[in-house]
Design a protein around this motif. Structure first.
Motif, PDB file in Angstrom:
ATOM      1  N   UNK A 290       0.837  -1.205   0.000  1.00  0.00           N
ATOM      2  CA  UNK A 290       0.000   0.000   0.000  1.00  0.00           C
ATOM      3  C   UNK A 290       0.870   1.253   0.000  1.00  0.00           C
ATOM      4  N   UNK A 291       1.923   1.250   0.833  1.00  0.00           N
ATOM      5  CA  UNK A 291       2.804   2.417   0.932  1.00  0.00           C
ATOM      6  C   UNK A 291       3.477   2.729  -0.401  1.00  0.00           C
ATOM      7  N   UNK A 292       3.808   1.693  -1.152  1.00  0.00           N
ATOM      8  CA  UNK A 292       4.422   1.887  -2.473  1.00  0.00           C
ATOM      9  C   UNK A 292       3.356   2.075  -3.546  1.00  0.00           C
ATOM     10  N   UNK A 293       2.278   1.307  -3.430  1.00  0.00           N
ATOM     11  CA  UNK A 293       1.252   1.298  -4.473  1.00  0.00           C
ATOM     12  C   UNK A 293       0.476   2.592  -4.618  1.00  0.00           C
ATOM     13  N   UNK A 294       0.200   3.273  -3.503  1.00  0.00           N
ATOM     14  CA  UNK A 294      -0.603   4.501  -3.572  1.00  0.00           C
ATOM     15  C   UNK A 294       0.086   5.595  -4.392  1.00  0.00           C
ATOM     16  N   UNK A 295       1.342   5.972  -4.079  1.00  0.00           N
ATOM     17  CA  UNK A 295       1.982   7.008  -4.910  1.00  0.00           C
ATOM     18  C   UNK A 295       2.211   6.568  -6.356  1.00  0.00           C
ATOM     19  N   UNK A 296       2.470   5.272  -6.569  1.00  0.00           N
ATOM     20  CA  UNK A 296       2.634   4.776  -7.943  1.00  0.00           C
ATOM     21  C   UNK A 296       1.320   4.894  -8.707  1.00  0.00           C
ATOM     22  N   UNK A 297       0.212   4.521  -8.059  1.00  0.00           N
ATOM     23  CA  UNK A 297      -1.108   4.633  -8.690  1.00  0.00           C
ATOM     24  C   UNK A 297      -1.444   6.093  -8.989  1.00  0.00           C
TER      25      UNK A 297
ATOM     26  N   UNK B 169       1.824  13.101  -6.335  1.00  0.00           N
ATOM     27  CA  UNK B 169       2.390  11.745  -6.325  1.00  0.00           C
ATOM     28  C   UNK B 169       3.865  11.776  -5.943  1.00  0.00           C
ATOM     29  N   UNK B 170       4.584  12.759  -6.466  1.00  0.00           N
ATOM     30  CA  UNK B 170       6.007  12.898  -6.134  1.00  0.00           C
ATOM     31  C   UNK B 170       6.175  13.210  -4.654  1.00  0.00           C
ATOM     32  N   UNK B 171       5.330  14.103  -4.138  1.00  0.00           N
ATOM     33  CA  UNK B 171       5.410  14.459  -2.715  1.00  0.00           C
ATOM     34  C   UNK B 171       5.124  13.256  -1.822  1.00  0.00           C
ATOM     35  N   UNK B 172       4.054  12.531  -2.118  1.00  0.00           N
ATOM     36  CA  UNK B 172       3.688  11.362  -1.310  1.00  0.00           C
ATOM     37  C   UNK B 172       4.764  10.285  -1.413  1.00  0.00           C
ATOM     38  N   UNK B 173       5.226  10.020  -2.623  1.00  0.00           N
ATOM     39  CA  UNK B 173       6.240   8.984  -2.825  1.00  0.00           C
ATOM     40  C   UNK B 173       7.558   9.295  -2.144  1.00  0.00           C
ATOM     41  N   UNK B 174       8.003  10.550  -2.235  1.00  0.00           N
ATOM     42  CA  UNK B 174       9.276  10.913  -1.598  1.00  0.00           C
ATOM     43  C   UNK B 174       9.147  10.973  -0.073  1.00  0.00           C
ATOM     44  N   UNK B 175       7.951  11.233   0.430  1.00  0.00           N
ATOM     45  CA  UNK B 175       7.732  11.193   1.888  1.00  0.00           C
ATOM     46  C   UNK B 175       7.910   9.769   2.406  1.00  0.00           C
ATOM     47  N   UNK B 176       7.312   8.822   1.704  1.00  0.00           N
ATOM     48  CA  UNK B 176       7.440   7.406   2.080  1.00  0.00           C
ATOM     49  C   UNK B 176       8.892   6.948   1.945  1.00  0.00           C
ATOM     50  N   UNK B 177       9.533   7.329   0.837  1.00  0.00           N
ATOM     51  CA  UNK B 177      10.930   6.939   0.616  1.00  0.00           C
ATOM     52  C   UNK B 177      11.843   7.532   1.684  1.00  0.00           C
ATOM     53  N   UNK B 178      11.595   8.785   2.044  1.00  0.00           N
ATOM     54  CA  UNK B 178      12.405   9.430   3.077  1.00  0.00           C
ATOM     55  C   UNK B 178      12.279   8.736   4.418  1.00  0.00           C
ATOM     56  N   UNK B 179      11.042   8.369   4.775  1.00  0.00           N
ATOM     57  CA  UNK B 179      10.813   7.658   6.039  1.00  0.00           C
ATOM     58  C   UNK B 179      11.513   6.306   6.039  1.00  0.00           C
ATOM     59  N   UNK B 180      11.490   5.633   4.893  1.00  0.00           N
ATOM     60  CA  UNK B 180      12.152   4.328   4.767  1.00  0.00           C
ATOM     61  C   UNK B 180      13.660   4.455   4.982  1.00  0.00           C
TER      62      UNK B 180
END
Length: 218
Positions: free
Chosen positions: A71-78, A95-106
């Protein structure tokens, strides 16, 4: 020598030195006591949550925990795919903001994991904690919780509607709870993961202002 030790200046300095030592001792002793108390609270709370049983509870937490990375990866990709299909420039930025937020946390979470190298609770307390999933990485902080809260917070920032905030918050909290019910994280791991995830999403608001200029020119 006796005259020196009886001088007012020496007496004042001696009192200051004693005061500093006393403050340091009290501070150090407080840290030790707090650490012991926190560790006891950590394992006692985990033991209770890990003991929650029942077919529905186990299956619910298992599903929530196992599906979190997708879900964490799929949502920004979708979101990015939808933006590409619709040619929606603003959605792509989101999408870029959400994806980079998740990536940063990881990245932050896994950097801290191997820096702190905390033992998993089921390894340290095998008589009190039963693991319902196999984890090999260090315990602190919780990566699942961090990326879940990064996703939830970033979605709430971009879409501050009750029908986004409510489900996002419920899902992120459920992820954290599931990690404890599965016996793979202490409560302190989960709390730290939540703070890191939400913090990364907030900091990323400002990072993305620069990133948008670099990627989109505005």
């Amino acid at each position: 020598m006796n005259t020196l030790t009886k001088s007012p200046i020496f007496a004042a300095n001696y009192k200051k030195d004693c005061m500093k030592r006393t403050i340091f001792f009290v501070f150090f002793a407080s840290l030790v006591v707090l650490s012991i108390f926190a560790q006891n609270w950590d394992i006692n709370t985990l033991h209770k949550i890990n003991s929650w049983d029942g077919k529905f509870i186990r299956n619910y937490n298992k599903i929530i925990s196992r599906t979190e990375p997708y879900i964490a990866i799929g949502v920004p990709v979708a979101m990015a795919l939808a933006a590409w299909v619709k040619k929606d420039h603003e959605l792509l930025k989101d999408a870029v903001y959400v994806g980079t937020s998740v990536a940063g946390a990881f990245v932050v979470t896994y950097g801290l994991k191997y820096l702190i190298d905390r033992e998993r609770p089921f390894d340290r307390y095998p008589d009190r904690v039963h693991a319902y999933s196999h984890e090999t990485s260090p315990s602190f902080p919780s990566g699942h919780t961090a990326t879940a809260f990064a996703l939830a917070t970033s979605l709430c920032v971009k879409y501050p509607k009750w029908y986004v905030i409510g489900p996002s918050a419920l899902w992120a909290c459920s992820v954290g709870m599931s990690r404890m019910n599965e016996g793979v994280h202490y409560p302190s791991d989960v709390l730290a993961g939540a703070v890191i995830g939400a913090g990364c999403a907030v900091v990323n608001i400002y990072v993305n202002r620069w990133l948008n200029k670099w990627l989109f020119g505005n």
